[in-house]
Design an enzyme around this catalytic site. Structure first.
Site, PDB file in Angstrom:
ATOM      1  CG  HIS A 158      -0.310  -6.701   4.859  1.00  0.00           C
ATOM      2  ND1 HIS A 158      -0.286  -5.974   6.330  1.00  0.00           N
ATOM      3  CD2 HIS A 158       0.222  -5.427   4.254  1.00  0.00           C
ATOM      4  CE1 HIS A 158       0.050  -4.892   6.393  1.00  0.00           C
ATOM      5  NE2 HIS A 158       0.441  -4.252   5.227  1.00  0.00           N
TER       6      HIS A 158
ATOM      7  CD  GLN B 263      -6.915  -0.444   7.392  1.00  0.00           C
ATOM      8  OE1 GLN B 263      -7.756  -1.284   7.684  1.00  0.00           O
ATOM      9  NE2 GLN B 263      -5.501  -0.607   7.872  1.00  0.00           N
TER      10      GLN B 263
ATOM     11  CB  CYS C 272       3.185   3.293  10.835  1.00  0.00           C
ATOM     12  SG  CYS C 272       1.703   2.427   9.702  1.00  0.00           S
TER      13      CYS C 272
ATOM     14  CB  THR D 116      12.428  -9.411 -10.763  1.00  0.00           C
ATOM     15  OG1 THR D 116      13.562  -9.088 -11.452  1.00  0.00           O
ATOM     16  CG2 THR D 116      11.893 -10.838 -10.645  1.00  0.00           C
TER      17      THR D 116
ATOM     18  N   GLY E 278       0.590  -1.026   0.027  1.00  0.00           N
ATOM     19  CA  GLY E 278       0.024  -0.073   0.056  1.00  0.00           C
ATOM     20  C   GLY E 278       0.996   1.289   0.140  1.00  0.00           C
TER      21      GLY E 278
HETATM   22  N1  PLP Z   1      -2.879   2.924   3.536  1.00  0.00           N
HETATM   23  C1  PLP Z   1      -3.507   2.611   4.610  1.00  0.00           C
HETATM   24  C2  PLP Z   1      -5.025   3.110   4.767  1.00  0.00           C
HETATM   25  C3  PLP Z   1      -2.949   1.603   5.543  1.00  0.00           C
HETATM   26  O1  PLP Z   1      -3.934   1.373   6.714  1.00  0.00           O
HETATM   27  C4  PLP Z   1      -1.814   1.026   5.330  1.00  0.00           C
HETATM   28  C5  PLP Z   1      -1.210   0.129   6.382  1.00  0.00           C
HETATM   29  O2  PLP Z   1      -1.519   0.247   7.761  1.00  0.00           O
HETATM   30  C6  PLP Z   1      -1.086   1.467   4.362  1.00  0.00           C
HETATM   31  C7  PLP Z   1      -1.598   2.606   3.497  1.00  0.00           C
HETATM   32  C8  PLP Z   1       0.268   0.905   3.938  1.00  0.00           C
HETATM   33  O3  PLP Z   1       0.179  -0.338   3.327  1.00  0.00           O
HETATM   34  P1  PLP Z   1       1.432  -1.350   3.449  1.00  0.00           P
HETATM   35  O4  PLP Z   1       1.633  -1.789   4.864  1.00  0.00           O
HETATM   36  O5  PLP Z   1       1.083  -2.271   2.491  1.00  0.00           O
HETATM   37  O6  PLP Z   1       2.703  -0.496   2.972  1.00  0.00           O
END
Ligand code: PLP
Length: 395
Positions: A194, A172, A319, A230, A70
């Site tokens: 994921h 989400q 995060c 790749t 993401g």
């Molecule tokens: N965008 C949203 C709304 C998310 O909740 C997240 C992950 O927490 C991401 C982007 C980032 O995705 P990724 O963990 O695959 O980098």
């Protein structure tokens, strides 16, 4: 008995996705960019997966760009459009950092949201002008689960910034909403495997044809020169399998998990005095995310007690946890700092059960009561409450 209530951070892989992935890690090792038969087999697997992902997002297969997740998809959307077209980029204040940071790095504009977390359409209109080339508004918020009226957002953008592309972060949303329909008005759509039962490290950005985009990663010219590197064959195959299961079971899963979410929140509201359910009406939020603020309690300390009882939850976005700053999402919604310090996100997923809810309802109210007793006797700030239960920060 443990309860995993952090599916919004990452949800377990669906067994069928895991099984589909294994051969591509074990025996089928050819590089899909190669010329021989084994390479062609890998290429075919990617093409088949691309068809599934395209159908799930309501786009043509050629409009799908596989990414490492993401974050990369969001970065590619914002920076890729800006690199090509310049102009101004605009994002909502509650966007994930994977959108916010690229927007801010290009000197972009941030649009306020209402107390329910929904983007303020008047403020959006005021932030737009013909120089705006990209607007990013997420389809479901990762902390409180709010879903904005994206079609209305698209109308405002078309009226006030007619040259702009609309991006939506559907990371989400995918588990809970029909993204093919819900994001039909967006030119660019990000997803991450994921969050819906696929592996970590794989995602996609759908880019409708005609949307100007510069690549961020250049090299071998994969993904029609839009994202070199790749291919992650195993990840792509597994993501498609997880996506197919998610789409097939979505209606039933939403009904089942929605009932679990309601039982969980209603139980906490009944047991914990002054608990505040965050965000607007439940019907305007995805069913997988329950978010509450507990006045008089500090999230770090609560999470520590929950973890001791094997209940795994989150305070803010995963995060961001570890910082003692209240989440930017709650701040944007106008939640007072003192209340935001008691934020608790309880997120459910495709495999959540009644046992998870039972365990949470058994553990959370007494943990809150214990912390409130500490706080009452300490008459000190939230950090010292965390220290008294043995922990200052989260890793
Ligand atoms: N965008 C949203 C709304 C998310 O909740 C997240 C992950 O927490 C991401 C982007 C980032 O995705 P990724 O963990 O695959 O980098």
């Amino acid at each position: 008995m443990s309860a995993y209530l952090d599916h919004a951070a990452s949800t377990p892989m669906r067994p069928e996705a895991f099984e589909a992935m294994v051969p591509w890690l074990q025996h089928q090792h050819a590089n899909p960019s190669g010329a021989h038969r084994l390479a062609r087999d890998a290429r075919r697997a990617i093409d088949e997966a691309r068809d599934v992902v395209a159908a799930g997002l309501g786009v043509d297969p050629g409009e799908v760009i596989f990414t490492s997740g993401g974050t990369e998809a969001d970065n590619l959307a914002v920076l890729g459009v800006h690199d090509r077209r310049g102009g101004t980029v605009v994002g909502a204040a509650t966007e994930h950092h994977a959108v916010l940071e690229p927007v801010l790095s290009r000197g972009g504009r941030i649009v306020t949201v209402g107390p329910d977390g929904v983007i303020d359409l008047d403020a959006l209109a005021a932030a737009l002008d013909p120089h705006v080339m990209l607007v990013s508004v997420m389809l479901a918020n990762n902390e409180v689960g709010t879903v904005p009226p994206l079609a209305e957002v698209a109308e405002v953008v078309a009226r006030h910034a007619p040259g702009a592309s609309l991006h939506t972060d559907a990371v989400q949303a995918f588990s809970w909403l029909d993204v093919a329909t819900g994001a039909a008005s967006a030119d660019l759509v990000s997803i991450s495997a994921h969050k819906f039962g696929g592996p970590k490290g794989i995602g996609a950005l759908a880019v409708r044809s005609g949307t100007p985009l510069s690549p961020r990663q250049i090299g071998g010219g994969q993904e029609r020169d839009r994202r070199s590197g790749t291919h992650n064959v195993a990840g792509i195959v597994a993501m498609a399998v997880a996506m197919a299961s998610t789409v097939e079971q979505r209606v039933a899963t939403v009904a089942r998990v929605g009932a679990l979410r309601d039982r969980l929140l209603d139980g906490l509201l009944a047991e914990i005095p002054d608990l505040v359910e965050t965000g607007g009406p439940r019907s305007a939020r995805v069913v997988g995310i329950g978010h509450v603020c507990i006045p008089g309690v500090e999230s770090e300390a609560l999470l520590f007690l929950l973890e001791q009882a094997e209940v795994y939850a989150a305070a803010a976005a995963s995060c961001a946890s570890g910082a003692m700053e209240p989440s930017h999402v709650l701040a944007a919604m106008g939640v007072p700092r003192g209340v935001a310090f008691g934020a608790l996100r309880l997120s459910l997923g495709w495999c959540s059960t009644d046992d998870d809810v039972d365990r949470a309802l058994e553990v959370i109210p007494p943990a809150v009561e214990r912390l409130r007793r500490f706080a009452g006797s300490a008459a000190t700030g939230p950090t010292s409450v965390a220290a008294r239960v043995g922990r200052g920060t989260t890793p």
